[in-house]
Enzyme design. Structure first.
Site, PDB file in Angstrom:
ATOM      1  CB  SER A 196      -8.661   6.694   5.900  1.00  5.29           C
ATOM      2  OG  SER A 196      -8.759   6.104   7.187  1.00  5.29           O
TER       3      SER A 196
ATOM      4  CB  CYS B 166      -1.228   1.017   6.410  1.00  4.96           C
ATOM      5  SG  CYS B 166      -0.888   0.252   4.798  1.00  4.96           S
TER       6      CYS B 166
ATOM      7  CB  CYS C  87      -6.009  -0.507   5.246  1.00 10.05           C
ATOM      8  SG  CYS C  87      -4.384  -1.304   5.220  1.00 10.05           S
TER       9      CYS C  87
ATOM     10  CD  GLU D 217      -0.966   3.841   4.129  1.00  8.45           C
ATOM     11  OE1 GLU D 217      -0.889   3.133   3.096  1.00  8.45           O
ATOM     12  OE2 GLU D 217      -2.052   4.152   4.650  1.00  8.45           O
TER      13      GLU D 217
ATOM     14  CG  HIS E 145      -2.000  -1.034   1.174  1.00 14.01           C
ATOM     15  ND1 HIS E 145      -2.998  -1.108   2.123  1.00 14.01           N
ATOM     16  CD2 HIS E 145      -2.276  -1.977   0.248  1.00 14.01           C
ATOM     17  CE1 HIS E 145      -3.830  -2.080   1.790  1.00 14.01           C
ATOM     18  NE2 HIS E 145      -3.430  -2.626   0.663  1.00 14.01           N
TER      19      HIS E 145
END
Ligand SMILES: [Ca+2]
Ligand SMILES: [Ca+2]
Ligand SMILES: [Zn+2]
Ligand SMILES: [Zn+2]
Lengths: 169, 169
Positions: free
Chosen positions: B98, B103, B100, B73, B71
């Site tokens: 936002s 992350c 998950c 991040e 992802h």
């Protein structure tokens, strides 16, 4: 031994572990041993679908690939690649050590139904978070998983601390 | 627009966002745009240390690398590589969407102090979990982040559902 780093309650050892769980854990344990032989953090993972089919395996690659995010579970999920949600539903992820908050979050994100860990004496991760999100959590409390971690942490305490985001003490 | 998939309360838009946060978010947004240009899920991340130095960037690579775990991040943390705990302390991770649960769990594991998100209208991740573990969470509520996601989800709803572990509806 490194004390648990979170305030969460560790899952008690399973009184009557399933034979299939003990068997499937061997895939994760083989990965942990492979990691140890590479000089890596000896934690392995395996994902088995609801029909009992092994989807893939992985191991911690902090040392081998200088990765901060490839743990036994995330490396396993990464090796398997893209899957639709239906393949994770009913699946069990095996990990030789209690899953950290990142890996627990991955389990919740993908809707993996069960987590079976080798032990949680060395470290306690996101077990409470998993249970709060409806994931079944099983602790096999295996001496061979603990011994792999003890041997590694005795030798490389600073790598282990780095892996769990702790300062050396 | 895809509704939030968790029962967590979304963080309200920041009334007075810091200029430095708006500035640093541009690194994450550039990654999201690069991901969009590659046909990927347009979510980017950036990690900035406590002195304000950019440590690295990343983007969702589900499409580009067939990865289930990269992802914005986690790709960012992976690109940066191994760091001692002291480098994450005081750091801020920027993400265009936002974070998950995976992350968010990574942020808690490594002790990253702040999470600044571009928006949480498209999806609400582990914001409550982050706050419960003492992480500061800021929502910049940026229209450009929402538009990137809207354009992608309109075009590829099935890839987005796969990314967040949802069945196609
Ligand atoms: Ca820490
Ligand atoms: Ca789901
Ligand atoms: Zn982990
Ligand atoms: Zn994520």
């Amino acid at each position: 031994m490194h004390p648990p780093t979170t305030p969460f309650a560790p899952t008690a050892p399973a009184a009557h572990p399933l034979a299939s769980d003990l068997e499937n854990m061997q895939h994760a344990l083989a990965q942990a041993r492979l990691g140890a032989s590479e000089g890596g953090v000896p934690i392995g993972g395996a994902l088995v679908d609801k029909e009992g089919k092994l989807l893939g395996v992985g191991r911690n690659k902090r040392v081998q690939e200088k990765s901060a995010i490839l743990h036994g579970e995330t490396d396993c999920l990464n090796n398997i690649g893209r899957l639709p949600a239906s393949k994770y539903a009913g699946a069990t992820i095996y990990t030789t050590l209690s899953p950290c908050t990142m890996c627990s979050g991955a389990v919740v994100l993908f809707g993996i139904s069960r987590v079976v860990m080798g032990e949680n004496s060395t470290f306690v991760g996101g077990e409470d978070f998993l249970k709060s999100r409806g994931v079944e959590v099983v602790n096999l409390d295996l001496v061979e998983c603990k011994q792999l971690m003890k041997d590694f942490i005795d030798k490389y305490p600073e790598i282990w601390n780095e892996d769990i985001g702790e300062e050396d003490t």
